[in-house]
Design a protein around this motif. Structure first.
Motif, PDB file in Angstrom:
ATOM      1  N   ARG A  89       1.012  -1.143  -0.055  1.00 14.99           N
ATOM      2  CA  ARG A  89       0.038  -0.012  -0.124  1.00 14.99           C
ATOM      3  C   ARG A  89       0.918   1.163   0.105  1.00 14.99           C
ATOM      4  N   LYS A  90       1.778   1.330   1.036  1.00 14.63           N
ATOM      5  CA  LYS A  90       2.794   2.598   0.837  1.00 14.63           C
ATOM      6  C   LYS A  90       3.675   2.668  -0.310  1.00 14.63           C
ATOM      7  N   SER A  91       3.844   1.545  -0.937  1.00 16.67           N
ATOM      8  CA  SER A  91       4.933   1.614  -1.890  1.00 16.67           C
ATOM      9  C   SER A  91       4.292   1.829  -3.314  1.00 16.67           C
ATOM     10  N   VAL A  92       2.893   2.096  -3.465  1.00 13.40           N
ATOM     11  CA  VAL A  92       2.343   2.661  -4.919  1.00 13.40           C
ATOM     12  C   VAL A  92       3.129   3.851  -4.928  1.00 13.40           C
ATOM     13  N   SER A  93       3.441   4.624  -4.009  1.00 18.57           N
ATOM     14  CA  SER A  93       4.022   5.972  -4.343  1.00 18.57           C
ATOM     15  C   SER A  93       5.385   6.015  -4.756  1.00 18.57           C
ATOM     16  N   ILE A  94       5.900   4.776  -4.798  1.00 16.90           N
ATOM     17  CA  ILE A  94       7.219   4.386  -5.551  1.00 16.90           C
ATOM     18  C   ILE A  94       7.203   4.776  -7.057  1.00 16.90           C
ATOM     19  N   TYR A  95       6.095   4.524  -7.673  1.00 12.61           N
ATOM     20  CA  TYR A  95       5.891   4.814  -9.093  1.00 12.61           C
ATOM     21  C   TYR A  95       5.404   6.310  -9.260  1.00 12.61           C
ATOM     22  N   THR A  96       4.179   6.611  -8.202  1.00 12.54           N
ATOM     23  CA  THR A  96       3.376   8.129  -8.524  1.00 12.54           C
ATOM     24  C   THR A  96       4.565   9.041  -8.277  1.00 12.54           C
ATOM     25  N   ASP A  97       5.324   8.936  -7.310  1.00 10.09           N
ATOM     26  CA  ASP A  97       6.005  10.066  -6.649  1.00 10.09           C
ATOM     27  C   ASP A  97       7.598   9.916  -6.928  1.00 10.09           C
ATOM     28  N   GLY A  98       8.109   8.799  -6.735  1.00 11.91           N
ATOM     29  CA  GLY A  98       9.528   8.570  -6.825  1.00 11.91           C
ATOM     30  C   GLY A  98      10.030   8.106  -8.197  1.00 11.91           C
ATOM     31  N   LEU A  99       9.493   7.652  -8.994  1.00 11.40           N
ATOM     32  CA  LEU A  99      10.004   7.461 -10.383  1.00 11.40           C
ATOM     33  C   LEU A  99       9.354   8.174 -11.613  1.00 11.40           C
ATOM     34  N   SER A 100       8.279   9.072 -11.227  1.00 14.34           N
ATOM     35  CA  SER A 100       7.504   9.857 -12.238  1.00 14.34           C
ATOM     36  C   SER A 100       8.395  11.329 -12.677  1.00 14.34           C
ATOM     37  N   ASN A 101       9.461  11.069 -12.976  1.00 13.66           N
ATOM     38  CA  ASN A 101      10.232  12.253 -13.340  1.00 13.66           C
ATOM     39  C   ASN A 101      11.350  12.077 -14.287  1.00 13.66           C
ATOM     40  N   ARG A 102      11.931  13.191 -14.862  1.00 15.63           N
ATOM     41  CA  ARG A 102      12.963  12.871 -15.678  1.00 15.63           C
ATOM     42  C   ARG A 102      14.318  12.745 -15.152  1.00 15.63           C
ATOM     43  N   ARG A 103      14.439  12.526 -13.820  1.00 13.76           N
ATOM     44  CA  ARG A 103      15.810  12.158 -13.167  1.00 13.76           C
ATOM     45  C   ARG A 103      15.843  10.569 -13.369  1.00 13.76           C
ATOM     46  N   PHE A 104      14.823   9.879 -13.351  1.00 12.31           N
ATOM     47  CA  PHE A 104      14.670   8.437 -13.594  1.00 12.31           C
ATOM     48  C   PHE A 104      14.702   8.170 -14.865  1.00 12.31           C
ATOM     49  N   ILE A 105      13.628   8.614 -15.626  1.00  9.31           N
ATOM     50  CA  ILE A 105      13.652   8.272 -17.110  1.00  9.31           C
ATOM     51  C   ILE A 105      13.904   9.571 -17.906  1.00  9.31           C
ATOM     52  N   ALA A 106      14.850   9.462 -18.925  1.00 12.26           N
ATOM     53  CA  ALA A 106      15.445  10.544 -19.507  1.00 12.26           C
ATOM     54  C   ALA A 106      15.766  10.068 -21.075  1.00 12.26           C
TER      55      ALA A 106
END
Length: 335
Positions: A89-106
């Motif tokens: 439950r707490k780790s859904v935010s890994i995707y929504t907050d932690g990885l949804s940025n251009r530091r992770f995907i560029a």
């Protein structure tokens, strides 16, 4: 904090006797010796938020102990581990907050389009540390890795492999073309486990599972076919440093995955039925594996929760009813 304000009666409907959810709840509360299905979790890059949100529902409903083993490759391993540790439950935010940025995907960073190292060392270790004691105490997690030389599947169990779980994550999501590095575990090096086995149902059976619950992040009818000729030519020239076998895995059809999908698509026709598959119903809510659109990720997760509750409400007729089970008796019933 739940993504959906799921009403109590909806959860109760999903756990009623005679439903799949009721069956799983009975197993979760049963003695450890009771046979249980395997849980198969598909990844797919950022698309794996769908299976993470589905796991969060299973966790919310107290079904974490309903499975004999959990298997996955690529992001499916990450999702499975957090579920077994009681942190889905707490780790859904890994995707929504932690990885949804251009530091992770560029996309403009061709040497490392996906920064797997940042994901593991910053997003996971610092901001979402896994409860390793809870993970070890849970059902065994079997992670599929692709051997960097042969491209074949190696399966490691977190209980006895002796590897750092974060390095297992790093290895199974080391996607050629997007990360293009090999990760050492012991004496071997590995790349993206999805190259070797996208949906390890046959592996679960080889480990003794007779039933399985399968969380899929692709639509029915999806197949991994041979890539078009221009992409095949590009793959032979790039990524540098990858073995010929791994390059071939990238562009060739995947007959094992295709057979598994065909089987799951007709599972309701089989008697006795041994698999139950959660399929995404609203395909417009599925996201691209490289999306950074937080709104779309949240919508995909929310849809997964709704569809998981509906999935658990489907009727489930057990192979037989044991004396002492709710509604049970001595009489045997076949599907």
């Amino acid at each position: 904090m739940k993504l959906l304000d799921v009403e109590a009666d909806a959860s109760q409907e999903a756990l009623k006797p005679g439903t799949l959810g009721g069956y799983l709840l009975q197993l979760a509360d049963a003695p450890a010796a009771r046979p249980r299905p395997a849980l198969i979790v598909q990844g797919g890059g950022m698309r794996a938020i769908y299976s993470m949100a589905a796991l969060a529902v299973l966790e919310d409903l107290g079904l974490r102990n309903a499975f004999s083993m959990v298997l996955g490759s690529s992001a499916g391993v990450l999702n499975s581990a957090y579920f077994l540790a009681g942190q889905a439950r707490k780790s859904v935010s890994i995707y929504t907050d932690g990885l949804s940025n251009r530091r992770f995907i560029a996309p403009w960073r061709p040497w490392k389009v996906i920064d797997v190292d940042r994901m593991v060392d910053v997003t996971l270790k610092r901001h979402h540390p896994i409860d390793e004691a809870a993970l070890i105490a849970a059902a065994p997690l079997h992670a599929v890795l692709a051997n960097a030389e042969s491209g074949a599947a190696d399966v490691v169990c977190h209980r006895d492999c002796g590897f750092d779980i974060y390095e297992v994550f790093r290895a199974t999501v080391a996607i050629p073309l997007l990360y293009n590095r090999k990760v050492a575990l012991g004496e071997r090096r590995y790349v993206d486990g999805g190259l070797a086995d996208l949906l390890p149902l046959s592996t679960a059976r080889s480990l003794g599972a007779t039933e399985a619950v399968v969380l899929v992040t692709r639509n029915p009818g999806h197949r991994k076919l041979a890539s078009p000729r221009p992409l095949r030519a590009l793959t032979h020239a790039f990524p540098s440093g990858q073995s010929r076998a791994v390059r071939a895995r990238i562009v060739e059809a995947d007959p094992n995955y295709n057979r598994t999908m065909e089987e799951l698509e007709s599972e309701h026709e089989r008697s006795p039925r041994t698999t139950w598959t959660l399929w995404p119903q609203q395909l417009d809510h599925l996201v691209n594996r490289n999306t950074t659109d937080r709104g779309r990720l949240l919508a995909s997760a929310a849809r997964a929760e709704t569809e998981t509750l509906a999935f658990l409400r489907q009727p489930h007729l057990p192979r037989f009813v044991r004396p002492g089970d709710p509604g049970g008796g001595a009489k045997r019933f076949r599907r």
